[in-house]
Design an enzyme around this catalytic site. Structure first.
Site, PDB file in Angstrom:
ATOM      1  N   ASP A 126       0.802  -1.087  -0.038  1.00 25.77           N
ATOM      2  CA  ASP A 126      -0.045  -0.072  -0.015  1.00 25.77           C
ATOM      3  C   ASP A 126       0.757   1.096   0.182  1.00 25.77           C
ATOM      4  OD1 ASP A 126      -1.742   2.033   0.518  1.00 25.77           O
ATOM      5  OD2 ASP A 126      -3.040   0.799   1.869  1.00 25.77           O
ATOM      6  N   ARG A 128      -0.355   4.320  -0.591  1.00 25.49           N
ATOM      7  CA  ARG A 128      -1.236   5.697  -0.304  1.00 25.49           C
ATOM      8  C   ARG A 128      -0.519   6.548   0.724  1.00 25.49           C
ATOM      9  NH1 ARG A 128      -6.797   2.988  -0.170  1.00 25.49           N
ATOM     10  NH2 ARG A 128      -5.859   1.387   1.138  1.00 25.49           N
TER      11      ARG A 128
END
EC number: 3.5.4.25
Length: 203
Positions: A126, A128
């Site tokens: 991930d 983000r």
């Protein structure tokens, strides 16, 4: 990070008329959106969601994920509540971009799970970031949130920038035969707080 507010317009939807607030990250050129509904009270908890862009789920009706179902349910919940917000962040494919997401899907078609596919492409599970949400929430006047999410990283991110998360509201919808393994991986390897007993099946 430099987030600049650009403009606001009306956005009619099946659930009512939202206001759409446009923002630009002047460092990366990415454009983010905040949707608001009703009157937001800065002194009271506001129902909201941080939603990362998912072209395949949000616009192309993909059943490989739960993103589109979550976005629609969040908008419906906000409209039924009478007020709320959605921050729509341009972080396609958990931050790896659309074309790399398609490459990851190709690896998943060959047997990799969603985390393994990212790692085989040389990316973290991930990528983000959430530092853009503080100026966006400040612009729309939100300080206290009832956050619709299954992702504890989003709760942590909001707390780190001084936004009080009064309640985490589960958003468990859209389970189907195409994404069941994906949702299980999000729960077991990415820490998403989900229970299969709360999913709404979509075949």
């Amino acid at each position: 990070m430099s987030i600049k507010y650009v403009a606001t317009s009306k956005l009619p939807t099946p659930w009512g008329v939202f206001a759409m607030h446009g923002f630009e990250d002047t460092e990366t050129g990415k454009e983010h959106v905040a949707l608001t509904f009703g009157t937001l009270n800065s002194d009271a908890p506001v129902l909201g969601r941080i939603h990362s862009e998912c072209l395949t789920g949000d616009a192309l009706f993909s059943l490989r994920c739960d993103c589109g179902f979550q976005l629609q349910t969040a908008m419906q919940n906000i409209a039924e509540t009478g007020s709320g917000f959605i921050l729509y962040l341009r972080q396609e494919g958990r931050g790896i971009g659309l074309l790399n997401k398609i490459r990851a899907y190709e690896l998943q078609d060959k047997g990799a799970n969603t985390v393994e596919a990212n790692e085989q492409l040389g990316f973290p599970a991930d990528m983000r970031k959430y530092d853009m949400i503080q100026p966006m929430l400040e612009q729309i006047g939100v300080k206290h949130v009832r956050l619709m999410t299954n992702n504890p990283r989003k709760v942590k991110a909001m707390k780190e920038i001084g936004i009080e998360v009064v309640e985490r509201v589960p958003l468990q919808v859209g389970k189907n035969r195409y994404n069941e393994a994906y949702l299980k991986t999000k729960s077991t390897e990415l820490g998403h707080m989900m229970s299969e007993y709360h999913f709404t099946d979509e075949e």
